[in-house]
Design an enzyme around this catalytic site. Structure first.
Site, PDB file in Angstrom:
ATOM      1  N   TRP A 376       0.692  -1.175  -0.144  1.00 23.18           N
ATOM      2  CA  TRP A 376      -0.143   0.229   0.041  1.00 23.18           C
ATOM      3  C   TRP A 376       0.368   1.129   0.067  1.00 23.18           C
ATOM      4  O   TRP A 376       0.160   2.554   0.289  1.00 23.18           O
ATOM      5  CB  TRP A 376      -1.048  -0.414   1.177  1.00 23.18           C
ATOM      6  N   ASP A 377       2.367   0.987  -0.131  1.00 21.75           N
ATOM      7  CA  ASP A 377       2.447   2.371  -0.463  1.00 21.75           C
ATOM      8  C   ASP A 377       2.291   3.054  -1.209  1.00 21.75           C
ATOM      9  O   ASP A 377       2.899   4.440  -1.377  1.00 21.75           O
ATOM     10  CB  ASP A 377       4.682   1.456   0.010  1.00 21.75           C
ATOM     11  N   GLU A 515       1.220  -4.239  12.662  1.00 21.88           N
ATOM     12  CA  GLU A 515       2.171  -5.803  11.811  1.00 21.88           C
ATOM     13  C   GLU A 515       2.081  -6.157  13.652  1.00 21.88           C
ATOM     14  O   GLU A 515       2.473  -7.512  13.339  1.00 21.88           O
ATOM     15  CB  GLU A 515       3.254  -5.814  11.487  1.00 21.88           C
ATOM     16  N   LYS A 636       5.176  -1.138  16.060  1.00 18.44           N
ATOM     17  CA  LYS A 636       6.379  -0.803  15.391  1.00 18.44           C
ATOM     18  C   LYS A 636       6.244  -0.071  14.689  1.00 18.44           C
ATOM     19  O   LYS A 636       7.128   0.413  14.301  1.00 18.44           O
ATOM     20  CB  LYS A 636       6.427  -2.266  14.434  1.00 18.44           C
ATOM     21  N   GLN A 637       4.510   0.743  14.257  1.00 15.68           N
ATOM     22  CA  GLN A 637       5.103   1.731  13.354  1.00 15.68           C
ATOM     23  C   GLN A 637       3.049   2.794  13.339  1.00 15.68           C
ATOM     24  O   GLN A 637       2.229   1.890  14.534  1.00 15.68           O
ATOM     25  CB  GLN A 637       5.082   1.142  12.175  1.00 15.68           C
TER      26      GLN A 637
END
Length: 755
Positions: A376-377, A515, A636-637
């Site tokens: 999805w970048d 994630e 994680k993000q």
């Protein structure tokens, strides 16, 4: 060259920018990792294929990892992991067209020696110069052999911007204090397999077979054909080599570097009579196209090719025209970095890509990390391209639209209707996420549940709307765009689970952008429930679909009613669902998912002391010790905070209000601060997302994350040697161009010319 602007502190050691259009790398004293990182950043491409910036004389296994990749070319192989048969689809490393090497003539009774850096040849100077404005990579080499002979070599390389199947090399060999005969050898290295990523060593990485090679010829032309093992993509390369005042030469037995097809020329050089070598390579691929047909085409490409000097002229003219039409970076203090990112984006997707069937790989055409797949970048790329190159933005969307049937199959596999776009996509749009992932720290294979991410479709729907808004292409929105948006809305409507006691709807067994949290502690069923980002984005997508249906002209509504079988009753349910999806809260903040507050709290500063390393891949660090971040309140993000980047403040507030939740600026500020201290930023996109979110609320940490976002691929530790991070690059471009008002016009101010 002057060092990179201080805003890029921590840039690649040995790599500098002159502040405008050129980046220089001196490999002396640099290790293999730095050289491979540079090879990624000096990749040349034209949207059809790209080649990493390694030396033309590098043998296949040398530092720098030669690699050529073609847009949209994938192959699948099978392997067995933990007793389970697994299919792995990957972008294919193609034969290497770079080999170009010079040799001193052999003395009587002796052996010839190569003009390359070696234990016997002393490197007096070596540097690479990436010229962004003209799209050319220069390699300068100054050598001295044991006999004291000094020689300067200068290679110029281009992957042609106008001729999408051609690449050009021009090598000048200039003796400084000697004269005599040399032999020049050029060819194509067929011995390529995907071997860049160490943790993929359990996969079958041999993707090419069926090689047919030309015999050495006196006309300086050689060719090679092959095809992929399963997808049956035909591949053909041919190269032509010429040197003025030269004659054919016979290569010795046993071709150095393992080249499989080669040609050689001999000539005499002197200080006042340098040799100029011209090599033109043609490369073509074709799905289900016989290699013999492709061979005829590449040989015809070479037969019709203009002189090398003319090719270089038209190539540089095309790049100059591109820069003249490209908006000037709004942040002039970091213009050199932003130009580098624009350069790489344009090499991956442009008008050539729009004519083929290819998506936007997360790591570009620059390496083998993530198997060259589409994630999805593209969301951040489409945001940038929609107002800088709408044709390229539309190409990204068309890649998804052509895979609408595959997305429908994916929805059915999740017992739903509509279109479910996969977490990882490759050739045909099926979900290709490998269900196992190897921890390189422990050597153990772990189950990978990230394919349960159901938010990709929502991001795509909003990308369609943003493209139409910024480009003015309402026709696309009302046709292909509407088809995708309606089918995505239908997926969320049929995937949702209704709770009759509360009247709320839930999205269960999902994974969010974080994630780490792919299963609840002590549970056996993968996924978590009601990820806030997924639910809010789904609600926003449903509202978008309703608004689009209401805005459609009557004839388009009638056509779509036929094409995707949508009607008023279904749209009314979408509207109801957009108001009744559940969003979890706790302690005055938005919960990342239902039950997040029950996880154990963990102090990141203590973890940093414990592991004495960056915590970005905390999952690997903890798994090695028998633990996992999924057990703790750590991300994680950006996950929940992605809402503040994907949606404008007004859109976020309106969506939550429509869902019946009171969302004040104070609530959002508490939510931001809450997750800031729980995030380890293990994704390259995390810095840009946080910079965007924090800038909108005037948070004092915004400049810190902005600086980090701009230098992700220039700093160590992000595995840039395995490919660029296109999502992070384009997010940085959009971030630099945007005003503080996210609904405002991007801050670009015309174009600029280079020298």
């Amino acid at each position: 060259m002057a060092p990179v602007h201080p805003g890029a502190a921590g840039h690649i050691s040995g790599m500098t920018s002159d502040g405008s259009w050129q980046w220089t790398f001196r490999p002396a004293s640099e290790g293999p990792e730095r050289r491979e990182q540079f090879a990624t950043l000096c990749t040349l491409g034209n949207g059809v294929f790209a080649t990493r910036g390694t030396a033309a004389f590098d043998p296949p296994a040398s530092a720098g990892y030669p690699g050529t990749y073609a847009a949209g070319i994938y192959n699948a192989t099978d392997c067995v992991i933990e007793g389970e048969r697994v299919t792995v689809e990957s972008a294919v490393r193609l034969p290497n067209w770079l080999p170009l090497q010079c040799f001193y003539a052999a003395p009587a009774g002796g052996e010839e020696t190569a003009l390359v850096p070696s234990l016997t040849n002393k490197t007096l100077d070596e540097r690479y110069v990436l010229d962004l404005y003209h799209g050319i990579l220069h390699h300068h080499l100054y050598l001295e052999d044991p006999a004291g002979r000094r020689t300067r070599l200068h290679e110029q390389r281009a992957v042609h911007a106008d001729h999408p199947h051609l690449a050009v090399q021009k090598l000048t060999v200039r003796p400084e204090n000697w004269s005599g005969p040399i032999r020049v050898e050029a060819g194509i290295d067929a011995c390529q397999h995907n071997a860049q990523v160490d943790r993929y060593d359990g996969f079958n990485t041999q993707h090419l077979t069926g090689f047919t090679l030309s015999d050495p010829t006196d006309d300086g032309v050689v060719w090679l054909t092959c095809h992929t093992t399963r997808s049956l993509v035909g591949i053909a390369l041919a190269c032509a080599v010429s040197i003025p005042r030269s004659s054919p030469a016979t290569p010795p037995d046993g071709v150095p570097g393992g080249r499989d097809v080669h040609t050689a020329r001999g000539c005499h050089v002197a200080p006042d009579r340098p040799a100029t070598v011209h090599k033109v390579t043609a490369l073509r691929t074709g799905h289900a196209t016989p290699p013999d047909t492709l061979r005829e085409r590449v040989l015809a490409d070479l037969a019709d090719v203009p002189r090398v000097e003319e090719l270089l002229t038209t190539h540089t003219r095309s790049w100059r025209a591109h820069w003249q039409s490209t908006p000037r970076p709004a942040d002039q203090h970091r213009a050199d970095i932003l130009r580098l990112y624009c350069f790489h984006l344009h090499q991956v997707i442009n008008s050539h890509t729009a004519r083929i069937d290819a998506g936007l790989p997360a790591r570009g055409l620059h390496g083998e990390e993530y198997h060259g797949r589409v994630f999805w970048d593209e969301t951040s790329a489409i945001a940038w391209l929609s107002h800088t190159c709408p044709t390229a933005a539309r190409a990204c969307l068309d890649y998804r639209h052509r895979r609408l049937s595959a997305a429908r199959r994916e929805a059915r596999s999740h017992h739903s209707e509509g279109a479910r776009y996969p977490w990882q996509s490759g050739h045909d749009g099926s979900e290709v996420t490998v269900p196992w992932v190897k921890n390189p720290l422990s050597g153990r294979w772990q189950r990978d549940h990230t394919a349960l991410q159901q938010h990709v479709g929502a991001a795509l729907a909003h990308s369609v709307a943003r493209y139409a808004r910024q480009s003015g292409d309402i026709t696309y929105l009302h046709t292909r765009g509407a088809e995708m948006i309606f089918e995505i809305a239908r997926f969320y409507a049929t995937y949702s689970d209704h709770d009759p006691h509360t009247g709320r709807f839930h999205l269960r067994h999902v994974v969010g952008p974080d994630e780490f949290h792919d299963i609840y502690p002590r549970h056996t069923t993968p996924g978590i429930d009601d990820n806030a980002y997924t639910n809010v984005m789904a609600a926003s997508t449903l509202h978008l679909a309703v608004a689009l249906w209401d805005a459609l002209p009557g004839h388009r509504r009638d056509a779509l009613a036929q094409d995707v079988a949508v009607g008023n009753d279904e749209v009314l349910f979408w509207d109801h669902l957009s108001r009744r999806l559940f969003v979890p809260f706790h302690d005055g903040v938005i919960s990342q998912f239902a039950g997040y507050e029950s996880l154990s709290r963990i102090a990141l500063d203590r973890l940093a002391d414990r592991y004495d390393t960056d915590l970005g891949r905390l999952d690997r660090l903890m798994e090695k010790d028998g633990d996992h971040p999924r057990n703790y309140q750590v991300a994680k993000q950006a996950d929940t905070l992605m809402l503040g980047s994907t949606l404008s403040p007004a859109e976020l507030t309106a969506t939550l209000a429509r869902l019946g939740y009171d969302h004040s600026p104070a609530t959002w500020r508490r939510t931001v601060d809450y997750y800031l201290e729980r995030t380890v930023h293990g994704s390259t996109l995390s810095a840009a997302v946080h910079a965007s979110v924090l800038r909108r609320i005037h948070h004092p940490a915004a400049p810190h994350f902005y600086a980090k976002a701009l230098t992700v691929d220039l700093t160590p530790g992000h595995r840039t040697e395995l490919g660029i991070h296109l999502g992070a690059m384009t997010a940085a471009l959009e971030l630099a161009a945007s005003t503080e008002d996210s609904d405002g016009v991007p801050g670009v101010d015309g174009s600029e010319a280079g020298e």
